[in-house]
Scaffold this active site. Sequence first.
Site, short mmCIF file in Angstrom:
data_model
loop_
_atom_site.label_atom_id
_atom_site.label_comp_id
_atom_site.label_asym_id
_atom_site.label_seq_id
_atom_site.Cartn_x
_atom_site.Cartn_y
_atom_site.Cartn_z
N LYS A 1 -8.13 55.04 78.59
CA LYS A 1 -8.85 56.29 78.31
C LYS A 1 -9.27 57.00 79.58
O LYS A 1 -9.28 58.21 79.65
CB LYS A 1 -10.00 56.10 77.33
CG LYS A 1 -11.06 55.12 77.73
CD LYS A 1 -12.00 54.84 76.56
CE LYS A 1 -12.90 53.66 76.83
NZ LYS A 1 -13.75 53.77 78.03
N ARG B 1 -19.08 54.03 69.98
CA ARG B 1 -18.53 52.68 69.88
C ARG B 1 -19.04 51.96 68.64
O ARG B 1 -18.64 50.83 68.37
CB ARG B 1 -18.91 51.87 71.11
CG ARG B 1 -17.90 51.96 72.24
CD ARG B 1 -18.46 51.23 73.44
NE ARG B 1 -17.45 50.63 74.28
CZ ARG B 1 -16.99 51.19 75.38
NH1 ARG B 1 -17.39 52.39 75.74
NH2 ARG B 1 -16.12 50.56 76.14
N ARG C 1 -6.72 45.60 87.27
CA ARG C 1 -7.40 46.88 87.49
C ARG C 1 -8.22 46.85 88.78
O ARG C 1 -8.93 45.90 89.07
CB ARG C 1 -8.32 47.21 86.31
CG ARG C 1 -9.13 48.49 86.57
CD ARG C 1 -9.53 49.23 85.35
NE ARG C 1 -10.51 48.52 84.54
CZ ARG C 1 -10.98 48.98 83.38
NH1 ARG C 1 -10.53 50.12 82.90
NH2 ARG C 1 -11.84 48.27 82.69
N ARG D 1 -13.95 45.61 88.98
CA ARG D 1 -15.14 45.70 88.14
C ARG D 1 -15.59 44.30 87.72
O ARG D 1 -14.76 43.45 87.42
CB ARG D 1 -14.81 46.53 86.90
CG ARG D 1 -15.29 47.96 86.99
CD ARG D 1 -14.74 48.78 85.87
NE ARG D 1 -15.12 48.29 84.54
CZ ARG D 1 -14.90 48.96 83.41
NH1 ARG D 1 -14.29 50.14 83.45
NH2 ARG D 1 -15.26 48.47 82.25
N ARG E 1 -15.35 42.03 74.87
CA ARG E 1 -15.27 43.47 74.61
C ARG E 1 -14.28 43.76 73.50
O ARG E 1 -14.47 44.65 72.67
CB ARG E 1 -14.89 44.22 75.90
CG ARG E 1 -16.07 44.39 76.84
CD ARG E 1 -15.72 45.28 78.00
NE ARG E 1 -14.91 44.60 78.99
CZ ARG E 1 -14.11 45.21 79.84
NH1 ARG E 1 -14.01 46.51 79.82
NH2 ARG E 1 -13.41 44.50 80.71
P1 ADP Z 1 -13.87 49.75 78.98
O1 ADP Z 1 -13.23 50.86 78.23
O2 ADP Z 1 -12.99 49.12 79.98
O3 ADP Z 1 -14.51 48.73 78.05
P2 ADP Z 1 -16.22 51.38 79.73
O4 ADP Z 1 -16.39 51.79 81.13
O5 ADP Z 1 -16.01 52.42 78.71
O6 ADP Z 1 -15.08 50.30 79.83
O7 ADP Z 1 -17.53 50.55 79.26
C1 ADP Z 1 -18.05 49.49 80.01
C2 ADP Z 1 -19.30 48.88 79.32
O8 ADP Z 1 -20.34 49.89 79.24
C3 ADP Z 1 -19.14 48.40 77.89
O9 ADP Z 1 -18.58 47.11 77.81
C4 ADP Z 1 -20.60 48.46 77.39
O10 ADP Z 1 -21.36 47.35 77.89
C5 ADP Z 1 -21.13 49.72 78.05
N1 ADP Z 1 -20.92 50.91 77.18
C6 ADP Z 1 -20.17 52.01 77.49
N2 ADP Z 1 -20.19 52.91 76.49
C7 ADP Z 1 -20.96 52.37 75.50
C8 ADP Z 1 -21.35 52.79 74.20
N3 ADP Z 1 -20.94 53.97 73.68
N4 ADP Z 1 -22.15 51.96 73.46
C9 ADP Z 1 -22.57 50.81 73.95
N5 ADP Z 1 -22.24 50.33 75.17
C10 ADP Z 1 -21.43 51.10 75.95
#
Ligand code: ADP
Length: 214
Positions: free
Chosen positions: A14, A84, A123, A158, A169
């Site tokens: 994304k 999410r 990554r 990361r 996740r």
């Molecule tokens: P990826 O798509 O690789 O999982 P992101 O950068 O989108 O990575 O998210 C990293 C972390 O940030 C998630 O695992 C969560 O802990 C937190 N996070 C991000 N967006 C949300 C959300 N909408 N609700 C809850 N936690 C979130």
Amino acid sequence: MRSVIFLAPPLSGKGTFSDYLVENYGYKQISTGDILRKRMASDEKLASIMASGALVDDETIMDIVSDELKKISNEPFILDGIPRTLNQAEKLDEMLNKLNIKDILPIYIDVTKDNLIKRVTGRRVCPKCGKSYNIYSESFKPQEDSICDNCKVELTTRKDDNLESFLNRYEVFNSSTLKAIEYYKEKESLLVLDNNNEDQTEAIKVLEGAIHEH
Ligand code: ADP
């Protein structure tokens, strides 16, 4: 141009699609992951939640989204990583209605679990501009080993890009985010973008077609 919501499992790309829309069409990207990562340095509790792959509470997330949406004027925007959970999807709808923002395109990025696992340990991220690379991919590796093409600084990994955190996740995605995806499927048309191929030409073509509709 239509604003978009990316609903996708971890490592599905994304961020890469978002970068494309920002660079080529002037979208404003709202990434909860990026905003939370910046807060992590001064918040130990948040850092440990994120390293484990668990979700941050809905209230914190919706406060972030609300602040960011207020900064939007007329440009199209990308919600990258929100919603999410089903609760976040419902709250987001209320927020957008109040702001009179309509016609947002929800996009599910489809990648098989096997392919996601292959991407986890490869990554690398630029600490300065945030650009993502993958050292195992011909299309996504940096020109020079471990160095950002744009900023020329050393790339970092990361904390949550390890198999254990990824599997958590992925589990969270299946147990929570799929419900948000179902919500959009029932409510309006959901665009499914296949991002299993390293060559994204086809996926980009589909994406561009969809954002120009209406
Ligand atoms: P990826 O798509 O690789 O999982 P992101 O950068 O989108 O990575 O998210 C990293 C972390 O940030 C998630 O695992 C969560 O802990 C937190 N996070 C991000 N967006 C949300 C959300 N909408 N609700 C809850 N936690 C979130």
